[in-house]
Scaffold this active site. Structure first.
Site, PDB file in Angstrom:
ATOM      1  N   CYS A  25      57.214 -50.529   3.924  1.00 20.92           N
ATOM      2  CA  CYS A  25      58.007 -51.657   3.420  1.00 20.92           C
ATOM      3  C   CYS A  25      58.214 -51.639   1.908  1.00 20.92           C
ATOM      4  O   CYS A  25      58.930 -52.489   1.388  1.00 20.92           O
ATOM      5  CB  CYS A  25      57.367 -52.973   3.838  1.00 20.92           C
ATOM      6  SG  CYS A  25      55.840 -53.333   2.935  1.00 20.92           S
ATOM      7  N   LYS A  40      24.003 -30.056  28.886  1.00 18.85           N
ATOM      8  CA  LYS A  40      23.545 -29.284  27.732  1.00 18.85           C
ATOM      9  C   LYS A  40      23.770 -30.139  26.495  1.00 18.85           C
ATOM     10  O   LYS A  40      24.889 -30.287  26.009  1.00 18.85           O
ATOM     11  CB  LYS A  40      24.286 -27.953  27.619  1.00 18.85           C
ATOM     12  CG  LYS A  40      23.710 -27.079  26.524  1.00 18.85           C
ATOM     13  CD  LYS A  40      24.171 -25.641  26.633  1.00 18.85           C
ATOM     14  CE  LYS A  40      23.447 -24.750  25.648  1.00 18.85           C
ATOM     15  NZ  LYS A  40      23.743 -25.077  24.245  1.00 18.85           N
ATOM     16  N   LYS A  75      19.893 -24.594  36.621  1.00 15.92           N
ATOM     17  CA  LYS A  75      18.590 -23.928  36.689  1.00 15.92           C
ATOM     18  C   LYS A  75      18.200 -23.772  38.149  1.00 15.92           C
ATOM     19  O   LYS A  75      18.358 -24.727  38.930  1.00 15.92           O
ATOM     20  CB  LYS A  75      17.521 -24.774  35.970  1.00 15.92           C
ATOM     21  CG  LYS A  75      17.772 -24.939  34.481  1.00 15.92           C
ATOM     22  CD  LYS A  75      16.803 -25.919  33.819  1.00 15.92           C
ATOM     23  CE  LYS A  75      17.166 -26.073  32.340  1.00 15.92           C
ATOM     24  NZ  LYS A  75      16.441 -27.157  31.676  1.00 15.92           N
ATOM     25  N   CYS A 116      48.474 -52.174   1.851  1.00 17.58           N
ATOM     26  CA  CYS A 116      49.827 -52.617   1.557  1.00 17.58           C
ATOM     27  C   CYS A 116      49.759 -54.116   1.334  1.00 17.58           C
ATOM     28  O   CYS A 116      49.168 -54.845   2.130  1.00 17.58           O
ATOM     29  CB  CYS A 116      50.727 -52.301   2.746  1.00 17.58           C
ATOM     30  SG  CYS A 116      52.223 -53.304   2.780  1.00 17.58           S
ATOM     31  N   ASP A 146      13.369 -59.289  19.004  1.00 15.79           N
ATOM     32  CA  ASP A 146      12.973 -58.474  17.858  1.00 15.79           C
ATOM     33  C   ASP A 146      11.936 -59.174  16.983  1.00 15.79           C
ATOM     34  O   ASP A 146      10.998 -58.554  16.490  1.00 15.79           O
ATOM     35  CB  ASP A 146      14.195 -58.139  16.988  1.00 15.79           C
ATOM     36  CG  ASP A 146      15.103 -57.146  17.690  1.00 15.79           C
ATOM     37  OD1 ASP A 146      14.745 -56.706  18.805  1.00 15.79           O
ATOM     38  OD2 ASP A 146      16.174 -56.832  17.126  1.00 15.79           O
TER      39      ASP A 146
HETATM   40  S1  IVH Z   1      16.669 -25.110  28.970  1.00 15.53           S
HETATM   41  C1  IVH Z   1      14.366 -21.185  29.051  1.00 15.53           C
HETATM   42  N1  IVH Z   1      18.069 -27.294  29.226  1.00 15.53           N
HETATM   43  O1  IVH Z   1      20.371 -25.111  24.681  1.00 15.53           O
HETATM   44  C2  IVH Z   1      15.329 -22.324  29.073  1.00 15.53           C
HETATM   45  N2  IVH Z   1      18.238 -26.101  27.186  1.00 15.53           N
HETATM   46  O2  IVH Z   1      19.808 -21.778  24.676  1.00 15.53           O
HETATM   47  C3  IVH Z   1      15.263 -23.112  27.855  1.00 15.53           C
HETATM   48  N3  IVH Z   1      19.707 -27.185  25.516  1.00 15.53           N
HETATM   49  O3  IVH Z   1      18.888 -24.583  21.951  1.00 15.53           O
HETATM   50  C4  IVH Z   1      16.386 -24.030  27.617  1.00 15.53           C
HETATM   51  N4  IVH Z   1      20.264 -28.912  26.767  1.00 15.53           N
HETATM   52  O4  IVH Z   1      17.885 -26.705  22.920  1.00 15.53           O
HETATM   53  C5  IVH Z   1      17.758 -26.264  28.418  1.00 15.53           C
HETATM   54  N5  IVH Z   1      19.245 -29.286  29.594  1.00 15.53           N
HETATM   55  C6  IVH Z   1      18.911 -28.251  28.801  1.00 15.53           C
HETATM   56  C7  IVH Z   1      19.429 -28.129  27.497  1.00 15.53           C
HETATM   57  C8  IVH Z   1      19.078 -27.030  26.719  1.00 15.53           C
HETATM   58  C9  IVH Z   1      20.411 -28.332  25.590  1.00 15.53           C
HETATM   59  C10 IVH Z   1      19.705 -26.279  24.351  1.00 15.53           C
HETATM   60  C11 IVH Z   1      18.359 -25.829  23.904  1.00 15.53           C
HETATM   61  C12 IVH Z   1      18.581 -24.484  23.311  1.00 15.53           C
HETATM   62  C13 IVH Z   1      19.792 -24.019  24.020  1.00 15.53           C
HETATM   63  C14 IVH Z   1      19.397 -23.000  25.067  1.00 15.53           C
END
Ligand code: IVH
Length: 676
Positions: free
Chosen positions: A411, A116, A290, A426, A31
């Protein structure tokens, strides 16, 4: 190298170290080295303001306070995704069925699986590889410009590595790690300030902070998970390849991701992450599936502003509402009293919770928690569940405020709370049953009395069965009693008795440390033993005498005095000695007659070459006492520049006043010949 080149070099180096530290989590330089480079860059930029650019690492510290946030229209709308609230496997099967149906295929589909993240969605706009704007999602069409605050997040690249395309918008989640969140809240609590409800609010609150300097103080992180507008870059064919590319440009992309085929594999990913959820360093509220192929994504398109190719599959919420039935007070290992919420059992973060911590009295006041209230309970990660808020509109008429008891619920000893401390304690010490187990384990541990084989299972049994009521009882144990306990063979019983025998021969510093006096750790115990030489001298010492020990301040001194003021603590010490615990004693430094013994000095103002601490240490080594205020008994005042009221007082009382030069002469003569 000219200035321009040097600046460019420094920026490159700093960003490289920054990436290594915040993205790869593997620091490259200490650092202090980083700070040196940083200060050099700051100085050069100050001398050459014309060379300062917005993507310089120095701009991460936060700029001017804003009046408000400027709206930003998203080039590509920031959509949300459909959520499968079903926390069972069926969420995965339903999604896969919809995708196959829409594509009119029975072939297995390839999916990219991600976490998510539970934070705040952000769009980062890079033009020709440089971060030019950061915006919140807002209503999806229009967000707010939060560029200044986003720049303070160290893991977000200010310019891209190996990518200078016209436009690249990267989308992802700003979040606060659980560790940063807990540390932030612990500090706030210590200072008696408001705490954050959860990491998501922490992240959102900092990003929407108008003063970027305040935002810079809140530790935030970022994960990239998608794209917005792109110009001049040939997209790869799959979502997983986009994530790989973003990672190579310098963005943090979470490692917990997978490319899988079919519904069964989606469900397995959901289940696998559920098992790891508590151990993750950040909060998630589900996983995201996805369709991996961008061509198929295009074919699937959108329904009512949600992509048909993605879904969020949830986990049980980490926050729930429930009713606070009562508040009990628990006694912790150091005697700390923790108010514990007794809750109407509630399923939160994957388990049923009926107890949650309320931390301390002040926090209960700040959150305005009453018994009978409907409260928000949070259980995330492996930390104990906590009450984070109250739903005031649901407060019943008969709700009661909490009062901290004045005597220990276990106690009966009186409860103390120091003026500048958040916690009530305590004062029972070794006498308090709740503290006894912990005290015994502490006493027996390796660096203290070193009683081999005395582990927590055994201590639990010994205390629960009332065989050990206080520390001295340890030395009253015999082989027969021990061998009668569960899972204890005669051989192990004998080993423990031998270990106890061995531990009787100890040193004063180990014994002092073992007693578990608050604020007396290993080093302080050694200092005390060296200074006083005898336990009786320490037990009889007042605060003033204790303050003569190097590094012992008022808090430590007070704690030692309080400990030995309790009759039962003195009784424990006496019994231990009677049972054969012994150590060598000596006269101690305190009683040796040194050249300046009995003299009191007061240091005031700024001395030309010595720090006051240095002068104090040297005077004390020669036997002098260094006091904080001037009285008739003061032998001498050493005054430096800007000495104030102490100097006036010395003159008023006719106490000799010296400068540093005179002090130096005295020190050079080892304190000999001091006449005052
Ligand atoms: S994809 C069109 N991937 O979840 C697709 N969203 O409703 C766009 N989020 O508020 C979203 N992790 O911020 C995607 N791995 C992830 C995610 C993610 C969190 C949140 C995003 C949004 C909500 C989606």
């Amino acid at each position: 190298m000219d200035v321009k080149q040097r600046i460019a070099h420094l920026r490159g180096e700093l960003e490289r170290h920054n990436q290594a530290y915040y993205v790869q989590d593997s620091p490259t330089i200490p650092d202090a080295e980083y700070d040196k480079l940083f200060r050099e860059l700051q100085a050069l930029e100050a001398q050459h303001p014309e060379l300062l650019t917005a993507d310089s690492p120095t701009q991460r510290v936060g700029g001017k306070v804003l009046d408000g946030f400027v709206p930003v229209r998203h080039a590509v709308p920031m959509l949300s995704i459909r959520t499968e609230t079903d926390t069972e496997a069926s969420g995965a099967f339903n999604f896969d069925a919809r995708v196959k149906n829409a594509l009119d295929t029975s072939n297995e589909i390839e999916y990219a699986c991600e976490l998510k993240f539970d934070g705040l969605a952000i769009n980062l706009r890079y033009e020709h590889g440089v971060l030019v704007q950061a915006a919140t999602r807002g209503d999806g069409e229009t967000g707010e410009d939060v560029t200044q605050n986003i720049r303070t997040i160290h893991c977000i690249p200010l310019h891209l590595r190996g990518c200078a395309v016209e436009v690249l918008e990267v989308r992802g989640e700003v979040y606060m790690s659980r560790k940063d969140f807990n540390r932030y809240n612990d500090r706030q609590r210590e200072k008696g300030l408001a705490t954050l409800v959860n990491p998501r609010n922490g992240a959102a609150g900092s990003i929407r902070q108008l003063d970027p300097k305040l935002a810079a103080q809140r530790p935030l992180s970022f994960f990239a998970y998608g794209l917005g507008e792109v110009q001049g870059w040939q997209l790869p064919g799959t979502h997983s390849a986009i994530l790989d590319a973003m990672q190579s440009f310098g963005f943090p992309v979470c490692d917990e991701r997978a490319v899988v085929k079919g519904a069964q594999a989606l469900a397995a990913f959901h289940q696998g992450i559920a098992a790891k959820r508590d151990a993750l360093p950040f909060d998630i509220d589900g996983v995201v599936y996805k369709v991996n192929s961008l061509a198929l994504q295009k074919q699937l398109g959108f329904v009512s502003r949600e992509p048909r190719w993605a879904v969020a599959h949830k986990y049980p919420a980490e926050e729930q509402l429930t009713v606070l039935r009562d508040i009990e007070v628990q006694v912790g290992r150091t005697g700390k009293l923790t108010p514990v919420a007794k809750l109407e059992p509630v399923f939160v973060g994957g388990t049923t919770v009926s107890n949650a911590t309320l931390h301390n009295e002040d926090e209960i006041r700040r959150k305005d928690v009453h018994i009978g209230d409907t409260v928000i309970v949070r259980r995330a990660g492996d930390v104990i569940p906590e009450v984070v808020g109250v739903v005031l509109e649901r407060r019943p008429a008969d709700a009661r405020a909490f009062v901290m008891p004045t005597s220990c619920p276990v106690c009966g000893s009186h409860v103390v709370r120091e003026e500048d401390e958040a916690d009530a304690r305590c004062s029972g010490g070794l006498f308090c049953a709740a503290q006894r187990k912990q005290a015994i384990l502490h006493f027996a541990s390796r660096r203290m009395m070193d009683i081999e084989g005395l582990g927590d299972k055994l201590v639990d049994q010994l205390v629960d069965e009332n065989i050990i009521r206080s520390l001295p009882d340890l030395y009253r144990l015999d082989v027969v009693t021990l061998a009668n306990l569960d899972r204890m063979a005669e051989k192990s019983a004998q080993n423990i008795v031998d270990a106890l025998q061995k531990s009787r021969d100890t040193t004063l510093n180990r014994f002092l440390f073992a007693l578990g006096i608050r604020h007396v750790g290993e080093t302080t115990a050694k200092d005390l033993a060296r200074h006083f030489g005898k336990l009786d001298s320490i037990m009889q010492a007042g605060v003033e005498q204790l303050l003569n020990v190097p590094d012992v301040g008022p808090v430590v001194a007070q704690s030692i005095v309080e400990f030995f003021a309790e009759a039962h603590n003195r009784e424990v010490v006496q019994q231990l000695r009677e049972l054969g615990v012994h150590w060598a004693e000596h006269d101690g430094v305190a009683n040796q007659v040194l050249p300046l013994s009995g003299k009191t000095f007061v240091l005031t103002g700024t001395l030309p070459t010595m720090s006051r601490d240095e002068a104090k240490a040297k005077l004390e080594a020669l036997g002098a006492k260094v006091a904080g205020s001037v009285s008739k008994k003061t032998s001498c005042v050493v005054a430096g520049a800007e000495a104030g009221s102490k100097l006036d007082k010395a003159r008023e009382l006719n106490v000799p006043v010296w400068d540093e030069a005179a002090l130096q002469v005295l020190l050079a003569n080892n304190g000999e010949g001091f006449a005052a």
